[in-house]
Design a protein around this motif. Sequence first.
Motif, PDB file in Angstrom:
ATOM      1  N   VAL A 185      12.697  30.109  19.773  1.00  0.00           N
ATOM      2  CA  VAL A 185      13.198  31.266  19.032  1.00  0.00           C
ATOM      3  C   VAL A 185      14.098  30.779  17.902  1.00  0.00           C
ATOM      4  CG1 VAL A 185      13.121  32.799  21.024  1.00  0.00           C
ATOM      5  CG2 VAL A 185      15.193  31.498  20.562  1.00  0.00           C
ATOM      6  N   THR A 186      14.158  31.574  16.831  1.00  0.00           N
ATOM      7  CA  THR A 186      15.033  31.216  15.723  1.00  0.00           C
ATOM      8  C   THR A 186      16.460  31.671  16.045  1.00  0.00           C
ATOM      9  OG1 THR A 186      13.138  31.619  14.304  1.00  0.00           O
ATOM     10  CG2 THR A 186      15.249  31.311  13.216  1.00  0.00           C
ATOM     11  N   ASP A 187      16.574  32.878  16.584  1.00  0.00           N
ATOM     12  CA  ASP A 187      17.868  33.402  17.023  1.00  0.00           C
ATOM     13  C   ASP A 187      17.698  34.057  18.379  1.00  0.00           C
ATOM     14  OD1 ASP A 187      19.785  32.872  14.982  1.00  0.00           O
ATOM     15  OD2 ASP A 187      18.625  34.231  13.695  1.00  0.00           O
ATOM     16  N   GLY A 188      18.805  34.197  19.099  1.00  0.00           N
ATOM     17  CA  GLY A 188      18.749  34.863  20.402  1.00  0.00           C
ATOM     18  C   GLY A 188      18.247  33.920  21.473  1.00  0.00           C
ATOM     19  N   ALA A 234       9.725  34.247   6.490  1.00  0.00           N
ATOM     20  CA  ALA A 234       9.552  35.650   6.833  1.00  0.00           C
ATOM     21  C   ALA A 234       9.752  35.815   8.336  1.00  0.00           C
ATOM     22  CB  ALA A 234       8.160  36.109   6.428  1.00  0.00           C
ATOM     23  N   ARG A 235      10.554  36.770   8.714  1.00  0.00           N
ATOM     24  CA  ARG A 235      10.796  37.017  10.140  1.00  0.00           C
ATOM     25  C   ARG A 235       9.591  37.715  10.745  1.00  0.00           C
ATOM     26  NH1 ARG A 235      16.543  36.095  12.118  1.00  0.00           N
ATOM     27  NH2 ARG A 235      16.733  34.310  10.738  1.00  0.00           N
ATOM     28  N   VAL A 236       9.000  37.069  11.706  1.00  0.00           N
ATOM     29  CA  VAL A 236       7.855  37.669  12.375  1.00  0.00           C
ATOM     30  C   VAL A 236       8.350  38.602  13.482  1.00  0.00           C
ATOM     31  CG1 VAL A 236       5.690  37.178  13.561  1.00  0.00           C
ATOM     32  CG2 VAL A 236       6.578  35.588  11.868  1.00  0.00           C
ATOM     33  N   LEU A 237       9.487  38.247  14.068  1.00  0.00           N
ATOM     34  CA  LEU A 237      10.106  39.107  15.088  1.00  0.00           C
ATOM     35  C   LEU A 237      11.574  39.316  14.722  1.00  0.00           C
ATOM     36  CD1 LEU A 237       8.690  37.544  18.370  1.00  0.00           C
ATOM     37  CD2 LEU A 237       8.044  39.719  17.357  1.00  0.00           C
ATOM     38  N   ARG A 238      12.044  40.530  14.959  1.00  0.00           N
ATOM     39  CA  ARG A 238      13.448  40.815  14.634  1.00  0.00           C
ATOM     40  C   ARG A 238      14.126  41.559  15.773  1.00  0.00           C
ATOM     41  NH1 ARG A 238      13.293  43.789   9.080  1.00  0.00           N
ATOM     42  NH2 ARG A 238      11.187  44.234   9.812  1.00  0.00           N
ATOM     43  N   ASP A 239      15.232  41.031  16.216  1.00  0.00           N
ATOM     44  CA  ASP A 239      16.117  41.708  17.171  1.00  0.00           C
ATOM     45  C   ASP A 239      15.384  42.319  18.355  1.00  0.00           C
ATOM     46  OD1 ASP A 239      17.961  41.181  15.123  1.00  0.00           O
ATOM     47  OD2 ASP A 239      17.465  43.097  14.161  1.00  0.00           O
ATOM     48  N   ILE A 240      14.622  41.508  19.033  1.00  0.00           N
ATOM     49  CA  ILE A 240      13.911  42.017  20.200  1.00  0.00           C
ATOM     50  C   ILE A 240      14.830  41.962  21.425  1.00  0.00           C
ATOM     51  CG2 ILE A 240      11.922  41.700  21.726  1.00  0.00           C
ATOM     52  CD1 ILE A 240      10.931  42.377  19.045  1.00  0.00           C
ATOM     53  N   ASP A 241      15.056  43.101  22.036  1.00  0.00           N
ATOM     54  CA  ASP A 241      15.793  43.170  23.300  1.00  0.00           C
ATOM     55  C   ASP A 241      14.874  43.810  24.315  1.00  0.00           C
ATOM     56  OD1 ASP A 241      18.554  42.223  23.365  1.00  0.00           O
ATOM     57  OD2 ASP A 241      18.782  43.524  21.601  1.00  0.00           O
ATOM     58  N   LEU A 242      14.661  43.103  25.410  1.00  0.00           N
ATOM     59  CA  LEU A 242      13.696  43.641  26.369  1.00  0.00           C
ATOM     60  C   LEU A 242      13.898  42.955  27.715  1.00  0.00           C
ATOM     61  CD1 LEU A 242      11.023  45.315  26.820  1.00  0.00           C
ATOM     62  CD2 LEU A 242       9.795  43.245  26.159  1.00  0.00           C
ATOM     63  N   VAL A 243      13.843  43.766  28.770  1.00  0.00           N
ATOM     64  CA  VAL A 243      13.916  43.196  30.110  1.00  0.00           C
ATOM     65  C   VAL A 243      12.641  43.558  30.856  1.00  0.00           C
ATOM     66  CG1 VAL A 243      15.128  43.214  32.308  1.00  0.00           C
ATOM     67  CG2 VAL A 243      16.417  43.347  30.165  1.00  0.00           C
ATOM     68  N   GLY A 283      10.881  28.184  11.239  1.00  0.00           N
ATOM     69  CA  GLY A 283      11.899  27.574  12.083  1.00  0.00           C
ATOM     70  C   GLY A 283      13.319  27.813  11.608  1.00  0.00           C
ATOM     71  N   ASN A 284      13.522  28.019  10.314  1.00  0.00           N
ATOM     72  CA  ASN A 284      14.874  28.317   9.853  1.00  0.00           C
ATOM     73  C   ASN A 284      14.966  29.794   9.467  1.00  0.00           C
ATOM     74  OD1 ASN A 284      13.545  28.502   7.388  1.00  0.00           O
ATOM     75  ND2 ASN A 284      13.911  26.334   6.970  1.00  0.00           N
ATOM     76  N   LEU A 312       6.328  32.996  22.685  1.00  0.00           N
ATOM     77  CA  LEU A 312       7.691  32.497  22.869  1.00  0.00           C
ATOM     78  C   LEU A 312       8.031  32.370  24.346  1.00  0.00           C
ATOM     79  CD1 LEU A 312       9.634  34.467  20.105  1.00  0.00           C
ATOM     80  CD2 LEU A 312       8.680  32.166  20.009  1.00  0.00           C
ATOM     81  N   VAL A 313       7.435  33.231  25.183  1.00  0.00           N
ATOM     82  CA  VAL A 313       7.717  33.163  26.612  1.00  0.00           C
ATOM     83  C   VAL A 313       7.194  31.853  27.199  1.00  0.00           C
ATOM     84  CG1 VAL A 313       7.329  34.245  28.859  1.00  0.00           C
ATOM     85  CG2 VAL A 313       7.664  35.666  26.829  1.00  0.00           C
ATOM     86  N   ALA A 314       6.005  31.427  26.722  1.00  0.00           N
ATOM     87  CA  ALA A 314       5.443  30.161  27.203  1.00  0.00           C
ATOM     88  C   ALA A 314       6.081  28.980  26.480  1.00  0.00           C
ATOM     89  CB  ALA A 314       3.933  30.145  26.985  1.00  0.00           C
ATOM     90  N   ARG A 315       7.011  29.279  25.607  1.00  0.00           N
ATOM     91  CA  ARG A 315       7.698  28.282  24.782  1.00  0.00           C
ATOM     92  C   ARG A 315       6.722  27.395  24.014  1.00  0.00           C
ATOM     93  NH1 ARG A 315      11.893  23.498  25.811  1.00  0.00           N
ATOM     94  NH2 ARG A 315      12.827  23.535  23.744  1.00  0.00           N
ATOM     95  N   LEU A 316       5.803  28.046  23.320  1.00  0.00           N
ATOM     96  CA  LEU A 316       4.979  27.293  22.391  1.00  0.00           C
ATOM     97  C   LEU A 316       5.793  27.040  21.139  1.00  0.00           C
ATOM     98  CD1 LEU A 316       1.549  29.071  22.844  1.00  0.00           C
ATOM     99  CD2 LEU A 316       2.221  26.811  23.620  1.00  0.00           C
TER     100      LEU A 316
END
Lengths: 593, 578
Positions: free
Chosen positions: B386-389, B347-356, B342-343, B379-383
């Motif tokens: 996101v930490t950032d973005g 370890a970052r599981v996802l980094r800088d994902i940009d996608l449409v 959460g902070n 993350l899309v279902a908001r379980l």
Amino acid sequence: MLHEEQTLGKVYDGRLMRRLLAYLAPYKMRVVISFVLVLAASALKLVGPILTKIVIDDYIAVGNLSGLSTIAAIYILALVLQFVVSYFQIYIMNMAGQRVLADMRGEIFSHLQKLQSSFFDRNPVGRLVTRVTTDVDALNELFTSGVVTIFGDIFMLLGIMGVLVYLDWKLALVTFAVLPALFVVTMIFKRRIRVVYRKVRTRVAMLNAFIQENIVGMQVVQLFGQEERKFGQYSELNRQHTEANIESILHYSIFYPVVEVLSAVAIGLIVWYGGGQLLLGTLTLGGFVAFIQYSEKFFRPISDLSEKFNILQGAMASSERIFTLLDTEVEIKTPAHIIAPGRDDGSIRFDNVSFAYEGEDWVLKDVDLTVRPGETVAVVGHTGAGKSTLTGLLMRLYDVQKGQVVVGGVDVRDWDLKKLRRQFGMVLQDVHLFSGTIASNIRLGDQTISNEAIAEAARIVNLDKWVATLPRGLDEKVAERGASMSAGQKQLVSFARALVHDPKILILDEATSNVDTHTEILVREALERLLENRTSIVIAHRLSTIQRADRIVVLHKGRVREVGTHQELLAERGIYYRLYQLQYKDQEIETPV
Amino acid sequence: MSRLFPYIARYPKPMVFGMLALVLTKAASVLTPQVLRMTIDDLTVAVSMQKLAFYASAIVALAVFGGFFRFWMRRLLIGVSRRVEYDLRGDYFEHLQTLSSSFYQRWRTGDLMSRAANDISAVRMVVGPGIMYTAETLIVTVGALGFMFAISWKLTLIALAVLPLISYVVKKFGSAIHKRFMAIQEKMSDISALTQENLSGTRVVKAYVQEDNQRDLFADENEDYYARIMRLVKLSGAFHPLLASLIGIGTALVLWWGGAMVVNGEITLGELVAFFAYLNMLSWPMIALGWVVNIYQRGAASMKRIAVVLDEEPALQDGPERFEAPVSGRIEFRDVSFSYTGNGNGARVLRDIDLVIEPGQTVAFVGRTGSGKSTLTRLVARLYDVTDGAILVDGHDVRRLSLKALRSVVGFVPQESFLFSESVGDNIAFGRAEATDNQIAEAAALAGLDGDIADFPESYATMVGERGITLSGGQRQRATIARALLVDPPILILDDVLSAVDTETEERILFQLSSVMKSRTTLLVSHRISTVKGADQICVLDEGQIVERGTHDHLIKQEGLYASLYEKQLLEEELDRI
């Protein structure tokens, strides 16, 4: 899991009870002594009212004060005696009861040691642990107080009745008039409360199962936005549970007052009839008071009855689970007659072996394989090809369904089980460490292995440098399951373990976990030394190990499909060739061979 | 413990009337010895049978009166405890429902269960028997002592001479017993740990023939446990007999001294007998005291454990926004980073994902185990947040949306195919309880489960789980797909949901699903290339980043990670066929 733990036991089951009581047999003397003491304690409890009678009739009534202190002294003496007798009774009964519980724990643990691997595949460890701990604990009260105090209570009731009859048999009979009513009330209560109790237990089980399921499936509930509907279902179960409990309150709140009224009726009868007797001169004033005091003592054990019920029911449910475990048959054991002992030359042969963990789901099918003494065989194959199963059969962790596994010229089923398993040293992917020291994890209880041998083994498997950095060296404590150790270090400990036991046959399930290059070199060297001069079967994940093997056996979908050396099999361009590309090829680039 | 008051305060009437009943029933029992006193005093002089009959009926009448209120006392006071339990259980479960996946990741099910089962029961014991016995003790003590003093204060002091001794014994024994009891608990956890360790290492135990050795180790611990228990029994075995005897000594002293007082005419014989009765009444509170204290201690500890869960803040705050119908299903990842802690530290599981993802598109995510592909769809279902973005659905940041609204448009089929212990039909209709049988059958058919269901003993009414049949992994997966399809969501997320079926079945199901997928936005996670080949866009993830993206043909040409994954896949399929 919850369902099984909460199955509804009977309140009383004669068969179970007999089997439970049989555990007391070795401690017969203690039980008998305790029994005698409980009778004595019950008798001593009857002294008070009698002394009161004497004081009233022989001293107060005649105005004689001189002997009063003697009576008080006798009373105090009786109390001291009562204390001493009760104390020893409790202590001695515990000497029997706690012994029985210890015996049971030991028996369950020993039985678990004998049970075959397939049993452990089916039963989660957590559940089995509770058999040794919680379930045995539930028998505590039955063995340490239940059995004997029930007799003590009965004896006291009989004692009171006897004294009352002695004091004035007519008044006694009048007082006893309430007994049939009391008996009927208790029986009705017992039957009702049993039904309600059962209802409560079922509903508790349903409620708990529902919570459990919803905690595990909470994500699904939330994803589908079904919180309200599920809460509705939950509230309904919760309500039913509460209702059942409130129903049981009703029974208790009727039972206790009724017993109280009956006891008052008894006292009323004494006052009315006994008072009459007194006026007629057939009963003394002291006798009258004693009557009232006895009748008060009479009703307490009866209202305690319901509590003893719960204890009994809990004990029945637990013992049922314990006995089910103890009755699980040991399927894999040393045969009754050893025809011819096997040779310890390290030879292995699989003869047309087929094996399934369940039914017809064949994990191995028609496997034929011979391993000569001293040979190193690498077993390779895709996930689920049956590699680990193959090694499990060798040590007779499971029995084959068809064909036979032959070690040292004799079918494993005809070996003395311990001798057979001593032929092997096993190194598994997941290294299991016991609590203790590094040394004790290498030695594993074999006291014939000297400290020097352990140190030597540690040196051979490249463990010595790391051990030297530890303050206590090999005697360093292993934290819970080796939490403080790296995967590589644990691996090396298990190598050392195998090495000191110097097995004829080594079974090695290579770890796939990644270790750093330095450790990788240490492990590889150690492995080299471990494989020397003994028959080895390696479930290989390292290319280097495969290349070093005398022969490679390719297991595919439970069958031996290819056998040969690395170069031969590559040339065949068959399964091995593809496996090589899938699993091993990358290692050529990553690590120097 | 103060947490408990509001729960009790909800039932003022039964509480007050219950207490009133308690006072009345105890008053009756305190009065009974007075009748005895009069009886005996009359008997020492002379009395008529009528008077005796009157006394006898007075005793019975008092008992009936007391019994009547005793009935109400139990019913009301214990009843309150059951209602408080009901409320507490409800609040506990309701709160659990608001907590998100990150909570359930930190907490073990067994722990939450034991709080629901054992701790709530322990708290109930405080509200019910705890309060009831405390009040009883108080009133009996006051009443009995009052009458005793009225009879003779001297005799009362003599009777209570042993009281300091008793409280000394209770205190002394109490702490020593507690210490020895803790020593036993410790040993029991050793035994439990040893057994656990032994059983989880059963293969090593057998391979190295350690059975006897392990048995000896166990026997040592077992003996030590026995020794510790006997050390406790040495003390605790003396406790109750000692109390009983000490109380008895009070009685003996009263017999001696009181007897003399009767002869000297200071008190009457009836008063002496009544005095005995009161002394007898006092012995019960003394014994019960330790028990009640124990109930309070356990209850307080349990209430604390329950409060920890109740005080857990839901990690996901509900947002105010709703969708303007109809939902198109456009998804946008804006510079998304994520770690499970959460902070920023974890370890970052996802980094800088940009996608449409455009409405109606099918986008597939592939990559090695642990590359972050499942996390991304969660993350899309908001379980999780996101930490950032930010992640936007139809232009709304998911954190600004009402959770209910978001989840009603996202049909998420997770990897773990969880089914409830209900019928197959109810499981499929889980998200839409009002669905007709036809609609359920249609969804089942789309997921390729209809043929299996036809073979079940009771078709759609067949129970799933312990009380019914055990479904295979593949059947479970298809049931969860059908469950999501029935809701007919604009966005469908399939997180590796066909891993347990063979390739052929998978292809057949995918073919059936293609029409469904065409009409909505679909996110597809798979470790099988064959599954994702037809996607409009394939994203290859590695260590939390999208390293390649494009169509299947495009990616094959790139000869990167995707191409090598595909190559291995082909090899595996080949191996499968051999």
